[in-house]
Design a protein around this motif. Sequence first.
Motif, mmCIF file in Angstrom:
data_model
loop_
_atom_site.group_PDB
_atom_site.id
_atom_site.type_symbol
_atom_site.label_atom_id
_atom_site.label_comp_id
_atom_site.label_asym_id
_atom_site.label_seq_id
_atom_site.Cartn_x
_atom_site.Cartn_y
_atom_site.Cartn_z
ATOM 1 N N PRO A 50 31.883 -4.740 20.979
ATOM 2 C CA PRO A 50 31.011 -3.979 21.640
ATOM 3 C C PRO A 50 31.277 -3.233 23.233
ATOM 4 O O PRO A 50 31.817 -4.647 23.398
ATOM 5 N N GLY A 51 30.202 -2.332 24.113
ATOM 6 C CA GLY A 51 30.797 -2.707 25.540
ATOM 7 C C GLY A 51 32.131 -2.549 25.691
ATOM 8 O O GLY A 51 33.116 -1.622 25.039
ATOM 9 N N THR A 52 32.355 -2.822 26.508
ATOM 10 C CA THR A 52 34.253 -2.560 26.964
ATOM 11 C C THR A 52 35.028 -3.840 26.488
ATOM 12 O O THR A 52 36.433 -3.396 26.680
ATOM 13 N N MET A 53 34.693 -4.368 25.823
ATOM 14 C CA MET A 53 35.717 -5.562 25.130
ATOM 15 C C MET A 53 36.900 -6.402 26.136
ATOM 16 O O MET A 53 37.867 -6.780 25.305
ATOM 17 N N GLY A 54 35.597 -6.478 26.453
ATOM 18 C CA GLY A 54 36.415 -7.475 27.693
ATOM 19 C C GLY A 54 37.985 -6.367 28.583
ATOM 20 O O GLY A 54 38.479 -7.718 29.404
ATOM 21 N N LEU A 55 37.634 -5.509 28.712
ATOM 22 C CA LEU A 55 38.949 -5.245 29.112
ATOM 23 C C LEU A 55 38.541 -5.173 30.769
ATOM 24 O O LEU A 55 37.867 -4.269 30.975
ATOM 25 N N ALA A 56 39.118 -4.933 31.688
ATOM 26 C CA ALA A 56 39.468 -4.696 32.598
ATOM 27 C C ALA A 56 39.172 -3.224 33.373
ATOM 28 O O ALA A 56 40.003 -2.066 32.151
ATOM 29 N N LEU A 57 38.909 -2.476 34.504
ATOM 30 C CA LEU A 57 39.028 -1.046 34.493
ATOM 31 C C LEU A 57 40.300 -0.546 34.671
ATOM 32 O O LEU A 57 39.881 0.545 33.221
ATOM 33 N N LEU A 58 41.677 -0.674 35.001
ATOM 34 C CA LEU A 58 42.849 -0.148 34.656
ATOM 35 C C LEU A 58 43.318 0.049 33.574
ATOM 36 O O LEU A 58 43.215 0.700 32.647
ATOM 37 N N PRO A 59 43.093 -1.142 33.160
ATOM 38 C CA PRO A 59 43.764 -0.755 31.385
ATOM 39 C C PRO A 59 42.743 -1.124 30.070
ATOM 40 O O PRO A 59 42.940 0.528 29.374
ATOM 41 N N PHE A 60 41.218 -0.444 30.449
ATOM 42 C CA PHE A 60 40.541 0.843 30.338
ATOM 43 C C PHE A 60 40.842 1.695 30.396
ATOM 44 O O PHE A 60 40.704 3.000 29.097
ATOM 45 N N LEU A 61 41.081 1.797 31.478
ATOM 46 C CA LEU A 61 40.994 3.952 31.698
ATOM 47 C C LEU A 61 42.678 3.965 31.253
ATOM 48 O O LEU A 61 42.702 5.654 30.790
ATOM 49 N N GLY A 62 44.249 3.542 30.663
ATOM 50 C CA GLY A 62 44.588 3.516 30.180
ATOM 51 C C GLY A 62 44.564 3.456 28.946
ATOM 52 O O GLY A 62 45.009 5.197 28.008
ATOM 53 N N LEU A 63 43.671 2.704 28.147
ATOM 54 C CA LEU A 63 42.967 3.476 26.338
ATOM 55 C C LEU A 63 42.531 4.825 26.704
ATOM 56 O O LEU A 63 42.785 5.284 25.924
ATOM 57 N N TRP A 64 41.526 5.084 27.491
ATOM 58 C CA TRP A 64 40.743 5.548 27.681
ATOM 59 C C TRP A 64 41.113 7.174 27.750
ATOM 60 O O TRP A 64 41.151 8.293 26.841
ATOM 61 N N VAL A 65 42.280 7.375 28.662
ATOM 62 C CA VAL A 65 43.393 8.528 28.451
ATOM 63 C C VAL A 65 43.935 8.695 27.421
ATOM 64 O O VAL A 65 44.096 9.714 26.955
ATOM 65 N N VAL A 66 44.778 7.595 26.777
ATOM 66 C CA VAL A 66 44.780 8.018 25.028
ATOM 67 C C VAL A 66 44.157 8.562 24.422
ATOM 68 O O VAL A 66 44.202 9.387 23.616
ATOM 69 N N MET A 67 42.713 8.193 24.336
ATOM 70 C CA MET A 67 41.999 8.193 23.300
ATOM 71 C C MET A 67 41.789 9.729 23.752
ATOM 72 O O MET A 67 41.047 10.602 23.273
ATOM 73 N N MET A 68 41.742 10.220 24.718
ATOM 74 C CA MET A 68 41.220 11.667 25.448
ATOM 75 C C MET A 68 42.486 12.776 25.292
ATOM 76 O O MET A 68 41.966 13.897 24.511
ATOM 77 N N ALA A 69 43.219 12.674 25.415
ATOM 78 C CA ALA A 69 44.299 13.053 24.801
ATOM 79 C C ALA A 69 44.407 13.108 23.185
ATOM 80 O O ALA A 69 44.431 14.677 22.425
#
Length: 267
Positions: A50-69
């Motif tokens: 659930p949520g951000t799964m404990g990720l901080a903002l920068l690691p989350f954004l890295g994951l998010w950009v890969v997902m969006m790609a």
Amino acid sequence: MADHAAPAAARPVQALSPRQLAVPWLAVGALAGVAWVVTIVLARAMGNGPGTMGLALLPFLGLWVVMMAAMMLPSVAPVAVLWTRLISGAAAGPARAARIAMFLGGYLLAWAVAGVAAFAALAGAGRLLTASPAAAKWLGVAIFTAAGIYQFTPWKDWCLRRCRSPIGALMYYLGFKGRSRDLRVGVHHGATCAGCCWGLMTVLIAVGVMNVAVMAALAAVISAEKLWRYGKPFAQAVGVVLVAVGVLAIWFPWLLPGLHASVMPAM
């Protein structure tokens, strides 16, 4: 402030051979394929918490950009090819490849900005789940219902029309100068896509941000909306389905795995 060059209509547009046009198609497809592989590997390692799964903002954004790609590049490939044709008279070879890379970089930059809002929403959903699982269930119901209703709004229609027929906007941007020109074009088109698809992306809050099956389904929906000749009525049909899922989730909370206390990330 961007300067304007001669009108786009006055510029000759060099015709590209089928082989030359195939290059951007293959490049965008390869990037999307790599992004999907990375996404699946990360999902298996992290689980679907659930949520951000404990990720901080920068690691989350890295994951998010890969997902969006992974999710968005297949549907943006026609625009990348169109932009390749429009700039073909001013760039060739490595210069053209660099400009297309700038375009795609700007596109993903727009989605990275959207990822900041996604991080805040997921963090809030995670805190709500901890404080009140019952309230979290109703949040999931509201997310699906709102996402479905958005499919019928004029804003969705406005953004979808520009994603489906971006030639007017791209011709306008031919008049811009400067080294950041292609980056700005990508950001503009990415922002339009974000405006078109943000409702669908909010579903990930309810089902879990690393739910690969739902990501694949959303990617297929987004591609159909933008590329299929019946994209608009299809988008509205998806809206009906989303509202129906939201209503069913009142009695079947397992439809909201991302807002269920028993779902925890795998270690």
